[in-house]
Design an enzyme around this catalytic site. Structure first.
Site, PDB file in Angstrom:
ATOM      1  N   TYR A   1     -55.359   4.349  14.440  1.00 52.05           N
ATOM      2  CA  TYR A   1     -54.020   3.802  14.159  1.00 52.05           C
ATOM      3  C   TYR A   1     -53.069   4.886  13.623  1.00 52.05           C
ATOM      4  CZ  TYR A   1     -50.689   0.339  12.184  1.00 52.05           C
ATOM      5  OH  TYR A   1     -49.582  -0.413  11.864  1.00 52.05           O
TER       6      TYR A   1
ATOM      7  N   LYS B   1     -49.613   6.106  15.241  1.00 43.99           N
ATOM      8  CA  LYS B   1     -48.340   5.940  14.532  1.00 43.99           C
ATOM      9  C   LYS B   1     -47.639   7.271  14.287  1.00 43.99           C
ATOM     10  CE  LYS B   1     -48.212   1.465  14.304  1.00 43.99           C
ATOM     11  NZ  LYS B   1     -47.378   0.802  15.329  1.00 43.99           N
TER      12      LYS B   1
HETATM   13  P1  NAP Z   1     -48.725  -8.932  14.168  1.00 43.29           P
HETATM   14  O1  NAP Z   1     -48.217 -10.028  13.315  1.00 43.29           O
HETATM   15  O2  NAP Z   1     -50.193  -8.759  14.343  1.00 43.29           O
HETATM   16  O3  NAP Z   1     -48.021  -9.082  15.603  1.00 43.29           O
HETATM   17  C1  NAP Z   1     -48.327  -8.202  16.633  1.00 43.29           C
HETATM   18  C2  NAP Z   1     -48.189  -8.937  17.941  1.00 43.29           C
HETATM   19  O4  NAP Z   1     -48.474  -7.996  19.013  1.00 43.29           O
HETATM   20  C3  NAP Z   1     -49.186 -10.104  18.099  1.00 43.29           C
HETATM   21  O5  NAP Z   1     -48.517 -11.267  18.529  1.00 43.29           O
HETATM   22  C4  NAP Z   1     -50.143  -9.570  19.158  1.00 43.29           C
HETATM   23  O6  NAP Z   1     -50.696 -10.577  19.988  1.00 43.29           O
HETATM   24  C5  NAP Z   1     -49.231  -8.677  19.980  1.00 43.29           C
HETATM   25  N1  NAP Z   1     -49.992  -7.753  20.812  1.00 43.29           N
HETATM   26  C6  NAP Z   1     -51.139  -7.104  20.511  1.00 43.29           C
HETATM   27  N2  NAP Z   1     -51.554  -6.366  21.541  1.00 43.29           N
HETATM   28  C7  NAP Z   1     -50.642  -6.548  22.536  1.00 43.29           C
HETATM   29  C8  NAP Z   1     -50.538  -6.070  23.864  1.00 43.29           C
HETATM   30  N3  NAP Z   1     -51.433  -5.234  24.381  1.00 43.29           N
HETATM   31  N4  NAP Z   1     -49.489  -6.478  24.622  1.00 43.29           N
HETATM   32  C9  NAP Z   1     -48.562  -7.336  24.111  1.00 43.29           C
HETATM   33  N5  NAP Z   1     -48.615  -7.822  22.854  1.00 43.29           N
HETATM   34  C10 NAP Z   1     -49.650  -7.434  22.081  1.00 43.29           C
HETATM   35  O7  NAP Z   1     -48.201  -7.498  13.705  1.00 43.29           O
HETATM   36  P2  NAP Z   1     -46.976  -7.078  12.745  1.00 43.29           P
HETATM   37  O8  NAP Z   1     -47.504  -6.938  11.377  1.00 43.29           O
HETATM   38  O9  NAP Z   1     -45.789  -7.905  13.024  1.00 43.29           O
HETATM   39  O10 NAP Z   1     -46.732  -5.591  13.281  1.00 43.29           O
HETATM   40  C11 NAP Z   1     -45.789  -5.290  14.304  1.00 43.29           C
HETATM   41  C12 NAP Z   1     -45.766  -3.782  14.491  1.00 43.29           C
HETATM   42  O11 NAP Z   1     -45.434  -3.168  13.252  1.00 43.29           O
HETATM   43  C13 NAP Z   1     -47.108  -3.190  14.919  1.00 43.29           C
HETATM   44  O12 NAP Z   1     -46.901  -2.118  15.804  1.00 43.29           O
HETATM   45  C14 NAP Z   1     -47.688  -2.683  13.619  1.00 43.29           C
HETATM   46  O13 NAP Z   1     -48.603  -1.640  13.829  1.00 43.29           O
HETATM   47  C15 NAP Z   1     -46.435  -2.228  12.906  1.00 43.29           C
HETATM   48  N6  NAP Z   1     -46.559  -2.172  11.449  1.00 43.29           N
HETATM   49  C16 NAP Z   1     -46.945  -3.280  10.730  1.00 43.29           C
HETATM   50  C17 NAP Z   1     -47.063  -3.175   9.347  1.00 43.29           C
HETATM   51  C18 NAP Z   1     -47.507  -4.349   8.488  1.00 43.29           C
HETATM   52  O14 NAP Z   1     -47.764  -4.145   7.274  1.00 43.29           O
HETATM   53  N7  NAP Z   1     -47.627  -5.547   9.001  1.00 43.29           N
HETATM   54  C19 NAP Z   1     -46.799  -1.964   8.716  1.00 43.29           C
HETATM   55  C20 NAP Z   1     -46.409  -0.878   9.481  1.00 43.29           C
HETATM   56  C21 NAP Z   1     -46.287  -0.992  10.845  1.00 43.29           C
HETATM   57  P3  NAP Z   1     -52.129 -11.217  19.632  1.00 43.29           P
HETATM   58  O15 NAP Z   1     -51.928 -11.991  18.409  1.00 43.29           O
HETATM   59  O16 NAP Z   1     -52.445 -12.059  20.820  1.00 43.29           O
HETATM   60  O17 NAP Z   1     -53.048 -10.054  19.437  1.00 43.29           O
END
Ligand code: NAP
Length: 247
Positions: free
Chosen positions: A150, A154
């Site tokens: 990851y 990133k």
């Molecule tokens: P989340 O709630 O897990 O949502 C991510 C979404 O992406 C889910 O609906 C997932 O679907 C979908 N997904 C996964 N693989 C995919 C694919 N191959 N094609 C299309 N859709 C796909 O995540 P989030 O926390 O909102 O994070 C969003 C972004 O911000 C990510 O890139 C994450 O790495 C980044 N981020 C998050 C945080 C945090 O603390 N949450 C911090 C820094 C960065 P499924 O549910 O079906 O898997």
């Protein structure tokens, strides 16, 4: 109404940061394509818009599906102005236990998936000489135990934003990255479950270490993304904004 007459495609938008971003765009006048693995979950978000919404089931790591998703967006709304790449997964493990499958899954979703989405979107954006692209990096890019896959992805996305800002700038396309800290979403909840920690306790201990003394909500990140996608930031490109409640 910063996004009136704009068309946006948001990946990973069935929940979390992507869903909050899609809702904000729609609330400010955009026509929004909500992309996620599961079309029915994406539709639950797009059905809530007052402005036009389109739900698309697509795996961002598959070129044919990504190309079809961009084509559907353009067919439905006539163009594409904004791309936000939120699709993401975690497959955490220490290096000696990390399987090749877990490495590939994370790199393919975040790095290859973002590459494929931008490659497909820029064909439309270059032609119209307008585009806003936002990539989702993370504070993990700075290093985080148990996340070799990851953190590599990133950190790579920050380089991708800088490089594509140089390549696409002459076509009036801005490419920026947001690097959130801890955001309260299904992704962080799943991490708490995996390590056997109560999620409320995890949020409380994380918040204590954050200068603003709280973890982020998806809407905190969506508003940063909206800034990068609005014309207020038209002279900002190739940047990574750390949205982490501290320096
Ligand atoms: P989340 O709630 O897990 O949502 C991510 C979404 O992406 C889910 O609906 C997932 O679907 C979908 N997904 C996964 N693989 C995919 C694919 N191959 N094609 C299309 N859709 C796909 O995540 P989030 O926390 O909102 O994070 C969003 C972004 O911000 C990510 O890139 C994450 O790495 C980044 N981020 C998050 C945080 C945090 O603390 N949450 C911090 C820094 C960065 P499924 O549910 O079906 O898997």
């Amino acid at each position: 109404m910063r996004f009136e007459n704009r068309v946006a495609l948001v990946t990973g938008a069935a929940r979390g940061i992507g869903a909050a971003t899609a809702r904000l765009f729609a609330a400010e006048g955009a026509r929004v394509a909500v992309l996620d693995l599961d079309e029915s979950q994406a539709r639950q978000v797009s059905d809530g818009f007052a402005y036009s919404g389109l739900a698309i089931g697509c795996d961002v790591s598959k070129r044919s599906e990504v190309d079809a998703a961009v084509a559907r967006t353009v067919e439905r709304f006539g163009t594409l102005d904004i791309l936000v790449c939120c699709a993401g997964i975690l497959r955490d493990n220490l290096l000696h236990r990390m399987s090749e499958e877990d490495w590939d899954a994370v790199i393919d979703t975040h790095l290859k998936g973002t590459f494929l989405c931008i490659q497909a979107a820029q064909r439309v954006m270059v032609e119209k000489r307008y585009g806003k692209v936002v990539l989702l990096s993370s504070t993990s890019a700075l290093g985080n135990r148990g996340q070799t896959n990851y953190t590599t992805a990133k950190a790579g996305l920050q380089g991708m934003a800088r490089t594509l800002a140089i390549e696409l700038g002459p076509f009036n396309i801005n490419v920026n990255a947001i690097a959130p800290g801890f955001v309260e979403t299904a992704m962080t909840r799943a991490t708490a479950e995996r390590i056997g920690m109560d999620f409320e306790e995890m949020k409380r201990t994380r918040a204590e270490a954050i200068p603003l003394r709280r973890v982020a909500q998806p809407e905190d990140i969506a508003s940063c993304i909206a800034f990068f996608c609005s014309d207020e930031s038209s002279f900002v490109t190739g940047q990574t904004l750390y949205a982490r409640g501290g320096p």
